[in-house]
Design an enzyme around this catalytic site. Structure first.
Site, PDB file in Angstrom:
ATOM      1  N   LYS A  30     -20.035 -24.943  68.161  1.00  0.00           N
ATOM      2  CA  LYS A  30     -19.363 -25.984  67.376  1.00  0.00           C
ATOM      3  C   LYS A  30     -20.014 -27.349  67.599  1.00  0.00           C
ATOM      4  O   LYS A  30     -20.328 -28.057  66.638  1.00  0.00           O
ATOM      5  CB  LYS A  30     -17.884 -26.053  67.780  1.00  0.00           C
ATOM      6  CG  LYS A  30     -17.168 -27.274  67.227  1.00  0.00           C
ATOM      7  CD  LYS A  30     -15.720 -27.312  67.615  1.00  0.00           C
ATOM      8  CE  LYS A  30     -15.389 -28.125  68.834  1.00  0.00           C
ATOM      9  NZ  LYS A  30     -15.551 -29.571  68.697  1.00  0.00           N
ATOM     10  N   ASN A  31     -20.215 -27.704  68.862  1.00  0.00           N
ATOM     11  CA  ASN A  31     -20.718 -29.054  69.137  1.00  0.00           C
ATOM     12  C   ASN A  31     -22.203 -29.226  68.807  1.00  0.00           C
ATOM     13  O   ASN A  31     -22.726 -30.329  68.878  1.00  0.00           O
ATOM     14  CB  ASN A  31     -20.452 -29.446  70.597  1.00  0.00           C
ATOM     15  CG  ASN A  31     -18.986 -29.736  70.838  1.00  0.00           C
ATOM     16  OD1 ASN A  31     -18.183 -29.745  69.904  1.00  0.00           O
ATOM     17  ND2 ASN A  31     -18.612 -29.958  72.093  1.00  0.00           N
ATOM     18  N   ARG A  58      -9.778 -24.629  65.439  1.00  0.00           N
ATOM     19  CA  ARG A  58     -10.740 -25.712  65.203  1.00  0.00           C
ATOM     20  C   ARG A  58     -12.075 -25.382  65.853  1.00  0.00           C
ATOM     21  O   ARG A  58     -13.122 -25.735  65.329  1.00  0.00           O
ATOM     22  CB  ARG A  58     -10.230 -27.026  65.835  1.00  0.00           C
ATOM     23  CG  ARG A  58      -9.292 -27.810  64.961  1.00  0.00           C
ATOM     24  CD  ARG A  58      -9.101 -29.189  65.543  1.00  0.00           C
ATOM     25  NE  ARG A  58     -10.375 -29.683  66.029  1.00  0.00           N
ATOM     26  CZ  ARG A  58     -10.559 -30.331  67.174  1.00  0.00           C
ATOM     27  NH1 ARG A  58      -9.543 -30.610  67.954  1.00  0.00           N
ATOM     28  NH2 ARG A  58     -11.754 -30.726  67.543  1.00  0.00           N
ATOM     29  N   ASP A  67     -14.968 -29.599  78.893  1.00  0.00           N
ATOM     30  CA  ASP A  67     -14.459 -28.630  77.915  1.00  0.00           C
ATOM     31  C   ASP A  67     -14.139 -27.265  78.529  1.00  0.00           C
ATOM     32  O   ASP A  67     -13.644 -26.381  77.840  1.00  0.00           O
ATOM     33  CB  ASP A  67     -15.474 -28.458  76.762  1.00  0.00           C
ATOM     34  CG  ASP A  67     -15.458 -29.644  75.814  1.00  0.00           C
ATOM     35  OD1 ASP A  67     -14.574 -30.504  75.929  1.00  0.00           O
ATOM     36  OD2 ASP A  67     -16.349 -29.716  74.934  1.00  0.00           O
ATOM     37  N   ARG A  73     -10.220 -42.337  73.365  1.00  0.00           N
ATOM     38  CA  ARG A  73     -11.527 -41.981  72.805  1.00  0.00           C
ATOM     39  C   ARG A  73     -12.048 -42.988  71.776  1.00  0.00           C
ATOM     40  O   ARG A  73     -12.159 -42.690  70.584  1.00  0.00           O
ATOM     41  CB  ARG A  73     -11.491 -40.579  72.201  1.00  0.00           C
ATOM     42  CG  ARG A  73     -11.277 -39.517  73.241  1.00  0.00           C
ATOM     43  CD  ARG A  73     -11.238 -38.158  72.644  1.00  0.00           C
ATOM     44  NE  ARG A  73     -12.555 -37.537  72.527  1.00  0.00           N
ATOM     45  CZ  ARG A  73     -12.733 -36.295  72.106  1.00  0.00           C
ATOM     46  NH1 ARG A  73     -11.726 -35.558  71.748  1.00  0.00           N
ATOM     47  NH2 ARG A  73     -13.938 -35.785  72.043  1.00  0.00           N
ATOM     48  N   CYS A 128      -6.299 -39.362  70.061  1.00  0.00           N
ATOM     49  CA  CYS A 128      -6.087 -37.921  69.999  1.00  0.00           C
ATOM     50  C   CYS A 128      -5.365 -37.526  71.276  1.00  0.00           C
ATOM     51  O   CYS A 128      -5.210 -38.351  72.183  1.00  0.00           O
ATOM     52  CB  CYS A 128      -7.406 -37.183  69.856  1.00  0.00           C
ATOM     53  SG  CYS A 128      -8.440 -37.314  71.280  1.00  0.00           S
TER      54      CYS A 128
HETATM   55  C1  UD1 Z   1     -18.165 -34.677  72.913  1.00  0.00           C
HETATM   56  C2  UD1 Z   1     -17.779 -33.271  72.544  1.00  0.00           C
HETATM   57  C3  UD1 Z   1     -16.502 -32.865  73.269  1.00  0.00           C
HETATM   58  C4  UD1 Z   1     -16.651 -33.090  74.779  1.00  0.00           C
HETATM   59  C5  UD1 Z   1     -17.148 -34.497  75.081  1.00  0.00           C
HETATM   60  C6  UD1 Z   1     -17.484 -34.696  76.548  1.00  0.00           C
HETATM   61  C7  UD1 Z   1     -18.681 -33.023  70.311  1.00  0.00           C
HETATM   62  C8  UD1 Z   1     -18.413 -32.891  68.865  1.00  0.00           C
HETATM   63  N1  UD1 Z   1     -17.611 -33.198  71.118  1.00  0.00           N
HETATM   64  O1  UD1 Z   1     -17.134 -35.544  72.464  1.00  0.00           O
HETATM   65  O2  UD1 Z   1     -16.243 -31.498  72.999  1.00  0.00           O
HETATM   66  O3  UD1 Z   1     -15.396 -32.916  75.391  1.00  0.00           O
HETATM   67  O4  UD1 Z   1     -18.340 -34.777  74.318  1.00  0.00           O
HETATM   68  O5  UD1 Z   1     -18.411 -33.763  76.964  1.00  0.00           O
HETATM   69  O6  UD1 Z   1     -19.804 -32.913  70.746  1.00  0.00           O
HETATM   70  N2  UD1 Z   1     -16.359 -43.311  75.175  1.00  0.00           N
HETATM   71  C9  UD1 Z   1     -16.113 -44.667  75.068  1.00  0.00           C
HETATM   72  N3  UD1 Z   1     -16.639 -45.342  73.992  1.00  0.00           N
HETATM   73  C10 UD1 Z   1     -17.389 -44.708  73.036  1.00  0.00           C
HETATM   74  C11 UD1 Z   1     -17.640 -43.331  73.169  1.00  0.00           C
HETATM   75  C12 UD1 Z   1     -17.108 -42.649  74.260  1.00  0.00           C
HETATM   76  O7  UD1 Z   1     -15.444 -45.270  75.919  1.00  0.00           O
HETATM   77  O8  UD1 Z   1     -17.836 -45.377  72.094  1.00  0.00           O
HETATM   78  C13 UD1 Z   1     -15.797 -42.569  76.339  1.00  0.00           C
HETATM   79  C14 UD1 Z   1     -14.780 -41.506  75.915  1.00  0.00           C
HETATM   80  O9  UD1 Z   1     -13.491 -42.044  75.726  1.00  0.00           O
HETATM   81  C15 UD1 Z   1     -14.860 -40.548  77.083  1.00  0.00           C
HETATM   82  C16 UD1 Z   1     -16.348 -40.609  77.486  1.00  0.00           C
HETATM   83  O10 UD1 Z   1     -16.840 -41.841  76.947  1.00  0.00           O
HETATM   84  O11 UD1 Z   1     -14.093 -41.033  78.150  1.00  0.00           O
HETATM   85  C17 UD1 Z   1     -17.202 -39.487  76.969  1.00  0.00           C
HETATM   86  O12 UD1 Z   1     -16.932 -39.269  75.607  1.00  0.00           O
HETATM   87  P1  UD1 Z   1     -18.004 -38.701  74.591  1.00  0.00           P
HETATM   88  O13 UD1 Z   1     -19.131 -38.049  75.318  1.00  0.00           O
HETATM   89  O14 UD1 Z   1     -18.348 -39.745  73.608  1.00  0.00           O
HETATM   90  O15 UD1 Z   1     -17.169 -37.571  73.847  1.00  0.00           O
HETATM   91  P2  UD1 Z   1     -17.384 -37.110  72.368  1.00  0.00           P
HETATM   92  O16 UD1 Z   1     -18.802 -37.331  71.990  1.00  0.00           O
HETATM   93  O17 UD1 Z   1     -16.312 -37.659  71.499  1.00  0.00           O
END
Ligand code: UD1
Length: 421
Positions: free
Chosen positions: A22-23, A398, A306, A123, A118
């Site tokens: 998925k990711n 999902r 995850d 996030r 969420c």
């Molecule tokens: C992706 C994965 C998700 C996984 C996560 C962490 C996909 C589609 N989803 O989610 O399954 O659980 O990585 O491995 O690939 N953050 C900020 N600001 C930002 C972006 C992130 O503060 O602009 C924080 C988030 O709140 C979180 C951390 O950084 O605490 C990591 O998040 P991130 O790696 O961005 O997660 P996703 O990419 O949304």
């Protein structure tokens, strides 16, 4: 609304195949927006999130054909007259934000709804926006939408304050069409990010540093199409391996890349779970109770957040006490309360959960709260005595392709029913 009825206590036996990740597939679909040529993906899992991304790409003006039976997706974004990702689609899937980078890169403008909160935490996408601004995009927030525009994106050096997976992917895609060199520091190194880099290179992008935390991108004028087979889903693989271990069965999980699972398999071995690791499959033999081990979630190559919920299910039945520390998301222990309703002994304190193993769990009515929490409840229900009903399994659908059917082929007593809301 659908629910799963699970009669616990059957050790699982047999062979099972993991589907496409998925990711990985979601960013690859977004990358198709970078070119007017046709992009073809194979081994595409049949998931609700993929369906949402198909609807989003179509809303943006791309032609998309999904041959579901063949697991094949054709995407052609010849023109993108409406670079606008509507709230209705973005609110159901955070990863929709992955279209922002490609749209700004190619169209020089985009309007993408803010994803909002969420279940597992706030996030935000501030790091995506900060990086796009540094590349020269003008960004305003209007009525819940991010509106980005620029004459052109200009290469620069930027540092992500936190390791972000979709943030790295988004900015990487935007930078492929920027003018000059972009250096991205403190990047995510997840296998899905590496796969995106390989595909972008096949499209004609000039990128160095794949698999490291510093990625260099030399912008090019345009990119071409791609044809690519999506890598196996490492999180689904880990879930199926833990299913074998928690039911004390014997399962061969096929179509895996063991390297992507090292942090998980090492912890399982430390917990006394017997694993035979082959080049493309992992055989698990769950003999007796696992030993309690501690885990600490971290960006790749650390233990994946995850898989935290599924591992906690295993630890509820382990010998001893395990401390689980969640370092990535601030509210990712929603499954703990449900596991406790089955008799698990868990104390949550901030970002730590102390899990004292118990002799057995008892079936109960359970509520799925997010994708991986749902998987954890299904695993616990498979091992529990008696019957469980897991409600709100749309979360599970999902990100897991027919998990119930796969578990049933391994001998689980699991049935999908329609439930009144
Ligand atoms: C992706 C994965 C998700 C996984 C996560 C962490 C996909 C589609 N989803 O989610 O399954 O659980 O990585 O491995 O690939 N953050 C900020 N600001 C930002 C972006 C992130 O503060 O602009 C924080 C988030 O709140 C979180 C951390 O950084 O605490 C990591 O998040 P991130 O790696 O961005 O997660 P996703 O990419 O949304």
């Amino acid at each position: 609304m659908e629910a799963l009825i699970i009669e616990g206590g059957n050790p699982l036996h047999g062979r099972v195949k993991v589907g496409g990740a998925k990711n990985a597939v979601l960013p690859l679909m977004a990358a198709a927006l970078l070119t007017h040529e046709t992009c073809i993906l194979e081994n595409v899992p049949h998931l609700r999130d993929v369906n949402t991304m198909v609807r989003l790409l179509k809303a943006l003006g791309a032609e998309v054909e999904w041959e579901k039976e063949k697991g094949k997706l054709h995407i052609r974004a010849q023109e993108l007259p409406h670079p606008e990702a509507p709230y209705d689609l973005v609110k159901t899937m955070r990863a929709s934000v992955l279209v922002l980078g490609p749209l700004v890169g190619r169209c020089r403008r985009a309007k993408v709804s803010l994803p909002g909160g969420c279940a597992i935490g706030v996030r935000p996408i501030d790091l995506h926006l900060k990086a796009l601004e540094k590349l020269g995009a003008h960004i305003v927030l209007e009525e819940g939408y991010v509106v980005a525009s620029c004459k052109e994106l200009k290469g620069t050096t930027l540092y992500f304050d936190k390791v972000t997976v979709t943030g790295t992917e988004n900015i990487l895609m935007a930078a492929t069409l920027a003018q000059g060199e972009t250096v991205l520091e403190n990047c995510a190194r997840e296998p899905e990010v590496q796969e995106l880099i390989r595909v972008l290179k096949a499209m004609g992008a000039r990128i160095e540093g794949e698999g490291t935390d510093t990625i260099r991108v030399q912008g090019v004028k345009e990119l071409g199409g791609y044809r690519h087979r999506v890598m196996p889903d490492r999180i689904e693989a880990a879930t199926l391996i833990i299913a074998g271990a928690i039911t004390r069965g014997e399962v061969t999980v096929e179509e895996v890349v063991p390297l992507h699972l090292e942090a998980v398999t090492r912890k399982l071995q430390e917990a006394g779970v017997e694993l035979e690791i082959c080049p493309q499959s992992i055989h698990v033999k769950g003999k007796g109770r696992a030993r309690a081990v501690d885990i600490n979630t971290l960006p790749y190559p650390g233990f994946p957040t995850d898989v935290q919920a599924q591992f906690m299910a295993l630890m509820t039945l382990a010998r001893g006490t395990s401390v689980i520390t969640e370092n990535i998301f601030e509210n990712r222990f929603l499954h703990a309360a449900e596991l406790k309703r089955m008799g698990a002994d868990i104390r949550v304190d901030g970002n730590q959960a102390v899990v004292k193993g118990v002799d057995s769990l008892k079936g109960a009515p359970l509520m799925a709260t997010d994708l991986r929490a749902s998987a954890s409840l299904v695993l616990a229900a498979l091992a529990a005595r008696g019957t469980s009903r897991v409600s709100r399994i749309y979360h599970l659908d999902r990100g897991y392709e027919k998990l119930d059917e796969k578990l049933a082929t391994l001998g689980a007593s699991i049935k999908r029913i329609n439930e009144k809301p």
